[in-house]
Design a protein around this motif. Structure first.
Motif, PDB file in Angstrom:
ATOM      1  N   THR A  18       0.825  -1.195   0.000  1.00 19.49           N
ATOM      2  CA  THR A  18       0.000   0.000   0.000  1.00 19.49           C
ATOM      3  C   THR A  18       0.866   1.253   0.000  1.00 19.49           C
ATOM      4  N   PHE A  19       1.935   1.227   0.774  1.00 19.27           N
ATOM      5  CA  PHE A  19       2.876   2.345   0.822  1.00 19.27           C
ATOM      6  C   PHE A  19       3.469   2.606  -0.554  1.00 19.27           C
ATOM      7  N   TRP A  20       3.881   1.542  -1.251  1.00 17.94           N
ATOM      8  CA  TRP A  20       4.459   1.685  -2.588  1.00 17.94           C
ATOM      9  C   TRP A  20       3.422   2.138  -3.600  1.00 17.94           C
ATOM     10  N   GLN A  21       2.202   1.641  -3.500  1.00 23.53           N
ATOM     11  CA  GLN A  21       1.149   2.075  -4.415  1.00 23.53           C
ATOM     12  C   GLN A  21       0.902   3.575  -4.263  1.00 23.53           C
ATOM     13  N   TRP A  22       0.823   4.034  -3.022  1.00 27.06           N
ATOM     14  CA  TRP A  22       0.632   5.462  -2.781  1.00 27.06           C
ATOM     15  C   TRP A  22       1.788   6.250  -3.379  1.00 27.06           C
ATOM     16  N   ASN A  23       3.023   5.845  -3.107  1.00 25.99           N
ATOM     17  CA  ASN A  23       4.178   6.600  -3.569  1.00 25.99           C
ATOM     18  C   ASN A  23       4.297   6.622  -5.084  1.00 25.99           C
ATOM     19  N   LEU A  24       3.973   5.522  -5.743  1.00 22.19           N
ATOM     20  CA  LEU A  24       3.998   5.515  -7.204  1.00 22.19           C
ATOM     21  C   LEU A  24       2.970   6.501  -7.758  1.00 22.19           C
ATOM     22  N   LEU A  25       1.779   6.497  -7.189  1.00 24.15           N
ATOM     23  CA  LEU A  25       0.741   7.430  -7.610  1.00 24.15           C
ATOM     24  C   LEU A  25       1.146   8.873  -7.304  1.00 24.15           C
ATOM     25  N   TYR A  26       1.673   9.105  -6.126  1.00 21.17           N
ATOM     26  CA  TYR A  26       2.106  10.432  -5.680  1.00 21.17           C
ATOM     27  C   TYR A  26       3.165  10.999  -6.629  1.00 21.17           C
ATOM     28  N   TYR A  27       4.204  10.220  -6.890  1.00 22.79           N
ATOM     29  CA  TYR A  27       5.286  10.723  -7.743  1.00 22.79           C
ATOM     30  C   TYR A  27       4.861  10.827  -9.207  1.00 22.79           C
ATOM     31  N   PHE A  28       3.966   9.959  -9.655  1.00 22.22           N
ATOM     32  CA  PHE A  28       3.442  10.083 -11.013  1.00 22.22           C
ATOM     33  C   PHE A  28       2.723  11.418 -11.181  1.00 22.22           C
ATOM     34  N   PHE A  29       1.820  11.740 -10.249  1.00 22.41           N
ATOM     35  CA  PHE A  29       1.093  13.007 -10.333  1.00 22.41           C
ATOM     36  C   PHE A  29       2.010  14.201 -10.110  1.00 22.41           C
ATOM     37  N   MET A  30       2.998  14.040  -9.240  1.00 22.19           N
ATOM     38  CA  MET A  30       3.949  15.126  -9.017  1.00 22.19           C
ATOM     39  C   MET A  30       4.698  15.437 -10.313  1.00 22.19           C
ATOM     40  N   LEU A  31       5.184  14.410 -11.004  1.00 21.77           N
ATOM     41  CA  LEU A  31       5.895  14.620 -12.259  1.00 21.77           C
ATOM     42  C   LEU A  31       4.959  15.143 -13.344  1.00 21.77           C
ATOM     43  N   LEU A  32       3.730  14.668 -13.355  1.00 24.35           N
ATOM     44  CA  LEU A  32       2.752  15.140 -14.328  1.00 24.35           C
ATOM     45  C   LEU A  32       2.458  16.622 -14.130  1.00 24.35           C
ATOM     46  N   VAL A  33       2.174  17.010 -12.894  1.00 25.34           N
ATOM     47  CA  VAL A  33       1.899  18.420 -12.599  1.00 25.34           C
ATOM     48  C   VAL A  33       3.128  19.265 -12.917  1.00 25.34           C
ATOM     49  N   LEU A  34       4.293  18.813 -12.481  1.00 25.15           N
ATOM     50  CA  LEU A  34       5.532  19.543 -12.743  1.00 25.15           C
ATOM     51  C   LEU A  34       5.759  19.705 -14.249  1.00 25.15           C
ATOM     52  N   GLY A  35       5.568  18.629 -15.000  1.00 26.28           N
ATOM     53  CA  GLY A  35       5.763  18.678 -16.447  1.00 26.28           C
ATOM     54  C   GLY A  35       4.784  19.598 -17.142  1.00 26.28           C
ATOM     55  N   VAL A  36       3.505  19.485 -16.804  1.00 26.38           N
ATOM     56  CA  VAL A  36       2.478  20.311 -17.447  1.00 26.38           C
ATOM     57  C   VAL A  36       2.684  21.784 -17.103  1.00 26.38           C
ATOM     58  N   VAL A  37       2.913  22.065 -15.833  1.00 32.99           N
ATOM     59  CA  VAL A  37       3.053  23.460 -15.407  1.00 32.99           C
ATOM     60  C   VAL A  37       4.305  24.088 -16.007  1.00 32.99           C
ATOM     61  N   THR A  38       5.441  23.405 -15.960  1.00 32.05           N
ATOM     62  CA  THR A  38       6.666  23.994 -16.501  1.00 32.05           C
ATOM     63  C   THR A  38       6.618  24.119 -18.023  1.00 32.05           C
ATOM     64  N   VAL A  56      -0.788  17.981  -1.130  1.00 34.57           N
ATOM     65  CA  VAL A  56      -0.652  16.528  -0.940  1.00 34.57           C
ATOM     66  C   VAL A  56       0.196  16.180   0.285  1.00 34.57           C
ATOM     67  N   LEU A  57       0.639  17.187   1.016  1.00 38.90           N
ATOM     68  CA  LEU A  57       1.482  16.952   2.185  1.00 38.90           C
ATOM     69  C   LEU A  57       0.768  16.138   3.258  1.00 38.90           C
ATOM     70  N   PHE A  58      -0.429  16.547   3.622  1.00 40.36           N
ATOM     71  CA  PHE A  58      -1.161  15.851   4.686  1.00 40.36           C
ATOM     72  C   PHE A  58      -1.416  14.384   4.332  1.00 40.36           C
ATOM     73  N   PRO A  59      -1.945  14.084   3.134  1.00 39.40           N
ATOM     74  CA  PRO A  59      -2.134  12.675   2.784  1.00 39.40           C
ATOM     75  C   PRO A  59      -0.824  11.881   2.762  1.00 39.40           C
ATOM     76  N   ASP A  60       0.244  12.500   2.284  1.00 39.70           N
ATOM     77  CA  ASP A  60       1.535  11.806   2.242  1.00 39.70           C
ATOM     78  C   ASP A  60       2.019  11.481   3.651  1.00 39.70           C
ATOM     79  N   LEU A  61       1.890  12.422   4.558  1.00 43.00           N
ATOM     80  CA  LEU A  61       2.295  12.178   5.945  1.00 43.00           C
ATOM     81  C   LEU A  61       1.398  11.132   6.610  1.00 43.00           C
ATOM     82  N   ALA A  62       0.111  11.143   6.293  1.00 39.49           N
ATOM     83  CA  ALA A  62      -0.815  10.160   6.867  1.00 39.49           C
ATOM     84  C   ALA A  62      -0.442   8.746   6.431  1.00 39.49           C
ATOM     85  N   VAL A  63      -0.140   8.578   5.153  1.00 45.24           N
ATOM     86  CA  VAL A  63       0.249   7.254   4.638  1.00 45.24           C
ATOM     87  C   VAL A  63       1.577   6.821   5.254  1.00 45.24           C
TER      88      VAL A  63
END
Length: 155
Positions: A18-38, A56-63
């Motif tokens: 579950t931890f890895w699933q969250w992190n893969l999703l988190y970093y995928f969206f982080m890179l997507l947002v970073l790529g689109v915005v830049t 996304v800080l609070f959910p990341d810390l909760a997980v």
């Protein structure tokens, strides 16, 4: 397990999977947002990206908290995330106000980067690689108990 509990509660335990699933999703969206915005909004990327990370800080810390609990460790271990959080928020904003002629990072940036790497490696090993405590611990039941009562080797 509910999404609300996973992302907004600091109680209970989760398995490595579950931890890895969250992190893969988190970093995928982080890179997507970073790529689109830049790519499409480069003038505001120094501000939009830190805002995304704050959201996304609070959910990341909760997980991550639940993963520390699976290792039978308290929420105090979340302090290891502090250099990572500061770096994620400070670096994009610093790029916007830094002197474009100077290519040398500041002493603060260098120290924060080194501390961030050490803390990130510790979190990676403890939460991402090491097995959780077997059976019930101070934070609840083992998260990987199968329906037949056997325990999976994934927590």
């Amino acid at each position: 397990m509910s999404i609300k509990w996973l992302l907004f509660s600091f109680e209970g335990r989760i398995a490595r999977k579950t931890f890895w699933q969250w992190n893969l999703l988190y970093y995928f969206f982080m890179l997507l947002v970073l790529g689109v915005v830049t790519r499409f909004f480069p003038m505001v990327s120094g501000f939009v990206v830190p805002i995304f990370w704050i959201l996304v800080l609070f959910p990341d810390l909760a997980v991550t908290s639940k993963r520390w609990h699976d290792r039978n460790k308290g929420n105090g271990w979340l302090l290891l995330n502090l250099p990572l959080i500061l770096g994620r928020i400070a670096f994009p904003m610093a790029e916007r106000v830094s002197d474009p002629v100077s290519s040398q990072p500041s002493l603060f940036s260098s120290v924060l980067a080194i501390v961030g790497v050490v803390c990130g490696a510790w979190i990676f090993i403890e939460c991402g690689l090491l097995r959780g405590s077997v059976g019930k611990n101070a934070y609840g039941e083992e998260p990987s108990t199968l329906s037949n009562g056997a325990t999976a080797d994934e927590s």
